[in-house]
Design an enzyme around this catalytic site. Structure first.
Site, PDB file in Angstrom:
ATOM      1  N   CYS A 219       0.824  -1.214   0.000  1.00 41.37           N
ATOM      2  CA  CYS A 219       0.000   0.000   0.000  1.00 41.37           C
ATOM      3  C   CYS A 219       0.859   1.267   0.000  1.00 41.37           C
ATOM      4  O   CYS A 219       1.708   1.449   0.873  1.00 41.37           O
ATOM      5  CB  CYS A 219      -0.931  -0.021   1.201  1.00 41.37           C
ATOM      6  SG  CYS A 219      -1.821   1.525   1.443  1.00 41.37           S
TER       7      CYS A 219
ATOM      8  N   CYS B 198       0.523   3.290   3.285  1.00 38.67           N
ATOM      9  CA  CYS B 198       1.243   2.630   4.392  1.00 38.67           C
ATOM     10  C   CYS B 198       2.742   2.916   4.269  1.00 38.67           C
ATOM     11  O   CYS B 198       3.420   3.177   5.267  1.00 38.67           O
ATOM     12  CB  CYS B 198       0.976   1.128   4.391  1.00 38.67           C
ATOM     13  SG  CYS B 198      -0.652   0.650   5.052  1.00 38.67           S
TER      14      CYS B 198
ATOM     15  N   ASP C 133      -0.904  16.648  -0.885  1.00 44.43           N
ATOM     16  CA  ASP C 133      -1.144  15.835  -2.081  1.00 44.43           C
ATOM     17  C   ASP C 133      -0.087  16.171  -3.141  1.00 44.43           C
ATOM     18  O   ASP C 133       0.232  17.337  -3.371  1.00 44.43           O
ATOM     19  CB  ASP C 133      -2.554  16.098  -2.627  1.00 44.43           C
ATOM     20  CG  ASP C 133      -3.006  15.018  -3.594  1.00 44.43           C
ATOM     21  OD1 ASP C 133      -3.917  14.246  -3.243  1.00 44.43           O
ATOM     22  OD2 ASP C 133      -2.425  14.937  -4.711  1.00 44.43           O
TER      23      ASP C 133
ATOM     24  N   ASN D 160     -13.098   9.701  -1.588  1.00 47.57           N
ATOM     25  CA  ASN D 160     -13.554   8.872  -2.696  1.00 47.57           C
ATOM     26  C   ASN D 160     -13.564   7.418  -2.232  1.00 47.57           C
ATOM     27  O   ASN D 160     -12.573   6.925  -1.697  1.00 47.57           O
ATOM     28  CB  ASN D 160     -12.635   9.042  -3.902  1.00 47.57           C
ATOM     29  CG  ASN D 160     -12.673  10.453  -4.456  1.00 47.57           C
ATOM     30  OD1 ASN D 160     -13.738  11.057  -4.552  1.00 47.57           O
ATOM     31  ND2 ASN D 160     -11.518  10.996  -4.801  1.00 47.57           N
TER      32      ASN D 160
ATOM     33  N   GLY E 161     -13.872   7.012  -8.156  1.00 44.76           N
ATOM     34  CA  GLY E 161     -12.520   7.289  -8.633  1.00 44.76           C
ATOM     35  C   GLY E 161     -11.444   7.129  -7.587  1.00 44.76           C
ATOM     36  O   GLY E 161     -10.369   7.734  -7.702  1.00 44.76           O
TER      37      GLY E 161
ATOM     38  N   THR F  16      -8.253   5.948  -6.083  1.00 46.84           N
ATOM     39  CA  THR F  16      -7.059   5.373  -6.717  1.00 46.84           C
ATOM     40  C   THR F  16      -6.113   4.726  -5.716  1.00 46.84           C
ATOM     41  O   THR F  16      -5.301   3.893  -6.102  1.00 46.84           O
ATOM     42  CB  THR F  16      -6.287   6.438  -7.516  1.00 46.84           C
ATOM     43  OG1 THR F  16      -5.921   7.511  -6.647  1.00 46.84           O
ATOM     44  CG2 THR F  16      -7.130   6.981  -8.660  1.00 46.84           C
TER      45      THR F  16
ATOM     46  N   HIS G 207      -8.614   7.750   3.148  1.00 48.52           N
ATOM     47  CA  HIS G 207      -8.030   9.085   3.245  1.00 48.52           C
ATOM     48  C   HIS G 207      -9.103  10.127   3.024  1.00 48.52           C
ATOM     49  O   HIS G 207     -10.036   9.918   2.250  1.00 48.52           O
ATOM     50  CB  HIS G 207      -6.878   9.292   2.252  1.00 48.52           C
ATOM     51  CG  HIS G 207      -7.189   8.929   0.835  1.00 48.52           C
ATOM     52  ND1 HIS G 207      -7.253   7.624   0.390  1.00 48.52           N
ATOM     53  CD2 HIS G 207      -7.466   9.701  -0.243  1.00 48.52           C
ATOM     54  CE1 HIS G 207      -7.541   7.611  -0.900  1.00 48.52           C
ATOM     55  NE2 HIS G 207      -7.687   8.871  -1.310  1.00 48.52           N
TER      56      HIS G 207
ATOM     57  N   HIS H  90      -9.500  14.010   1.770  1.00 53.24           N
ATOM     58  CA  HIS H  90      -8.883  15.162   1.115  1.00 53.24           C
ATOM     59  C   HIS H  90      -9.398  16.429   1.802  1.00 53.24           C
ATOM     60  O   HIS H  90     -10.611  16.570   1.999  1.00 53.24           O
ATOM     61  CB  HIS H  90      -9.314  15.253  -0.352  1.00 53.24           C
ATOM     62  CG  HIS H  90      -8.935  14.097  -1.222  1.00 53.24           C
ATOM     63  ND1 HIS H  90      -7.921  14.167  -2.148  1.00 53.24           N
ATOM     64  CD2 HIS H  90      -9.437  12.841  -1.324  1.00 53.24           C
ATOM     65  CE1 HIS H  90      -7.826  13.017  -2.799  1.00 53.24           C
ATOM     66  NE2 HIS H  90      -8.739  12.189  -2.317  1.00 53.24           N
TER      67      HIS H  90
HETATM   68  P1  AMP Z   1      -8.009   9.162  -4.462  1.00 55.07           P
HETATM   69  O1  AMP Z   1      -7.995   9.288  -5.959  1.00 55.07           O
HETATM   70  O2  AMP Z   1      -9.192   9.779  -3.789  1.00 55.07           O
HETATM   71  O3  AMP Z   1      -7.761   7.736  -4.034  1.00 55.07           O
HETATM   72  O4  AMP Z   1      -6.801  10.048  -3.936  1.00 55.07           O
HETATM   73  C1  AMP Z   1      -5.480   9.642  -3.997  1.00 55.07           C
HETATM   74  C2  AMP Z   1      -4.650  10.896  -3.946  1.00 55.07           C
HETATM   75  O5  AMP Z   1      -3.315  10.533  -3.618  1.00 55.07           O
HETATM   76  C3  AMP Z   1      -4.567  11.675  -5.267  1.00 55.07           C
HETATM   77  O6  AMP Z   1      -5.090  12.988  -5.069  1.00 55.07           O
HETATM   78  C4  AMP Z   1      -3.088  11.669  -5.604  1.00 55.07           C
HETATM   79  O7  AMP Z   1      -2.655  12.885  -6.169  1.00 55.07           O
HETATM   80  C5  AMP Z   1      -2.454  11.442  -4.240  1.00 55.07           C
HETATM   81  N1  AMP Z   1      -1.136  10.843  -4.257  1.00 55.07           N
HETATM   82  C6  AMP Z   1      -0.726   9.767  -4.990  1.00 55.07           C
HETATM   83  N2  AMP Z   1       0.570   9.484  -4.721  1.00 55.07           N
HETATM   84  C7  AMP Z   1       0.980  10.397  -3.800  1.00 55.07           C
HETATM   85  C8  AMP Z   1       2.205  10.640  -3.127  1.00 55.07           C
HETATM   86  N3  AMP Z   1       3.302   9.872  -3.341  1.00 55.07           N
HETATM   87  N4  AMP Z   1       2.282  11.672  -2.263  1.00 55.07           N
HETATM   88  C9  AMP Z   1       1.200  12.467  -2.045  1.00 55.07           C
HETATM   89  N5  AMP Z   1       0.001  12.283  -2.640  1.00 55.07           N
HETATM   90  C10 AMP Z   1      -0.111  11.269  -3.509  1.00 55.07           C
HETATM   91 ZN    ZN Z   2      -2.373   1.194   3.657  1.00 52.09          ZN
END
Ligand code: AMP
Ligand code: ZN
Length: 120
Positions: free
Chosen positions: A11, A14, A37, A93, A99, A101, A106, A108
């Site tokens: 993860c 993590c 972010d 999300n 969406g 990812t 988490h 935002h």
């Molecule tokens: P979600 O699409 O809601 O799952 O949000 C995942 C968020 O993680 C996105 O806004 C990405 O820009 C952010 N993200 C992905 N990799 C990193 C990272 N290494 N450091 C900080 N944010 C990240």
């Molecule tokens: Zn995790």
């Protein structure tokens, strides 16, 4: 280097909590971690994550509801410290239709700009 309880080796968040992947820390306590972010969608864009691997909002239940409540206290504190007096949006999300990812719960925090009324 932070402790993360019950983490998932595969993860991304993590790994960020453990310090294996660098991040810009905003806040940390024994239960949660907040960082900027990497691809900000507003002037202020911060992610708040629990230090336990919970995949999404769909896995919030009686065992972790106190943790989630604490995360919202932290969200309000961060927003004050970031000077978001004009307001801010908190988004989580959950699942593919939304969406999501990164499958680690988490929230935002988005602010620093007047946002549109539409949310979807
Ligand atoms: P979600 O699409 O809601 O799952 O949000 C995942 C968020 O993680 C996105 O806004 C990405 O820009 C952010 N993200 C992905 N990799 C990193 C990272 N290494 N450091 C900080 N944010 C990240
Ligand atoms: Zn995790």
């Amino acid at each position: 280097m932070s402790d993360v309880l019950n983490y998932d080796d595969n993860c991304l968040f993590c790994k960020i909590i453990k310090g294996d992947i660098p991040s810009t820390k905003v806040y940390e306590d024994h239960l949660c971690y907040a960082f900027r972010d990497i691809n900000p969608q507003a002037p202020t864009h911060i992610l708040v994550v629990p230090k336990v691997h919970i995949p999404s909002v769909a896995e919030i239940d009686g065992k972790n509801e106190a943790l989630v409540g604490h995360m919202f206290t932290v969200i309000a504190r961060i927003a004050r410290e970031e000077g978001l007096e004009g307001g801010y949006r908190v988004i989580s999300n959950c699942g593919p239709d939304a969406g999501q990812t990164v499958p680690h719960l988490h929230f935002h925090i988005l602010g620093g700009v007047k946002m549109g009324e539409r949310m979807a």
